[in-house]
Scaffold this motif. Structure first.
Motif, mmCIF file in Angstrom:
data_model
loop_
_atom_site.group_PDB
_atom_site.id
_atom_site.type_symbol
_atom_site.label_atom_id
_atom_site.label_comp_id
_atom_site.label_asym_id
_atom_site.label_seq_id
_atom_site.Cartn_x
_atom_site.Cartn_y
_atom_site.Cartn_z
ATOM 1 N N GLU A 48 0.836 -1.196 0.000
ATOM 2 C CA GLU A 48 0.000 0.000 0.000
ATOM 3 C C GLU A 48 0.875 1.252 0.000
ATOM 4 O O GLU A 48 1.850 1.342 0.749
ATOM 5 C CB GLU A 48 -0.880 0.001 1.253
ATOM 6 N N LEU A 49 0.547 2.198 -0.864
ATOM 7 C CA LEU A 49 1.262 3.476 -0.870
ATOM 8 C C LEU A 49 0.783 4.308 0.321
ATOM 9 O O LEU A 49 -0.382 4.252 0.704
ATOM 10 C CB LEU A 49 1.009 4.223 -2.180
ATOM 11 N N LEU A 50 1.695 5.068 0.898
ATOM 12 C CA LEU A 50 1.394 5.803 2.130
ATOM 13 C C LEU A 50 1.564 7.301 1.938
ATOM 14 O O LEU A 50 2.489 7.742 1.252
ATOM 15 C CB LEU A 50 2.328 5.317 3.245
ATOM 16 N N HIS A 51 0.681 8.070 2.575
ATOM 17 C CA HIS A 51 0.798 9.527 2.546
ATOM 18 C C HIS A 51 2.107 9.900 3.239
ATOM 19 O O HIS A 51 2.332 9.541 4.391
ATOM 20 C CB HIS A 51 -0.390 10.185 3.243
ATOM 21 N N THR A 52 2.979 10.618 2.513
ATOM 22 C CA THR A 52 4.336 10.890 2.988
ATOM 23 C C THR A 52 4.600 12.382 3.087
ATOM 24 O O THR A 52 4.816 13.050 2.075
ATOM 25 C CB THR A 52 5.361 10.234 2.028
ATOM 26 N N PRO A 53 4.604 12.924 4.306
ATOM 27 C CA PRO A 53 4.902 14.352 4.478
ATOM 28 C C PRO A 53 6.330 14.687 4.039
ATOM 29 O O PRO A 53 7.273 13.982 4.370
ATOM 30 C CB PRO A 53 4.743 14.572 5.980
#
Length: 134
Positions: A48-53
């Protein structure tokens, strides 16, 4: 001679106190090491791709840490053989907390671009370096 011995003991003790790391610094280094360990254990293909700050601003650091803590929970081990070490590393990294100035941040976790788990961990490591410049 007695005074010289006492002086040497005091000098030695004061040197040891000055070189000892604070508990906070030790905890930070432990968390940073676990993030690096996770990079080699995490499933990156078909994950799963993750929201990356990224490109963080001062008032949004606490929000970024929260996003990373949420994303850490979604990581999966690359193999079942690494499961115990992986779970322990996740538990240690999840304990990290950070409070900033309390300013309102206009960014939410979902507003950040999604990236692979390894890129996510690399960005988390960069945030840690930014927060604890040594």
């Amino acid at each position: 001679m007695k005074r010289m011995s006492i002086f040497c003991i005091l000098l030695f003790c004061s040197t040891m106190v000055l070189t000892a790391s604070s508990p906070r610094t030790l905890k930070y280094k432990q968390i940073q090491k676990k993030i690096r360990d996770l990079e080699s254990m995490v499933k990156d293909k078909d994950a799963e791709l993750l929201h990356t700050p990224e490109s963080l601003v001062e008032g949004c650091l606490s929000t970024a840490v929260t996003c990373f803590k949420k994303g850490i929970q979604k990581l999966q081990p690359a193999s079942s053989q690494e499961n115990e070490a992986f779970t322990k590393a996740i538990r240690i990294v999840s304990k990290f907390t950070y409070r900033d100035s309390g300013e309102h941040c206009e960014f939410t976790c979902e507003s950040y671009e999604k990236k692979t788990p390894k890129e996510f961990l690399k960005s988390f490591e960069n945030l840690m370096k930014m927060l604890f410049k040594n």
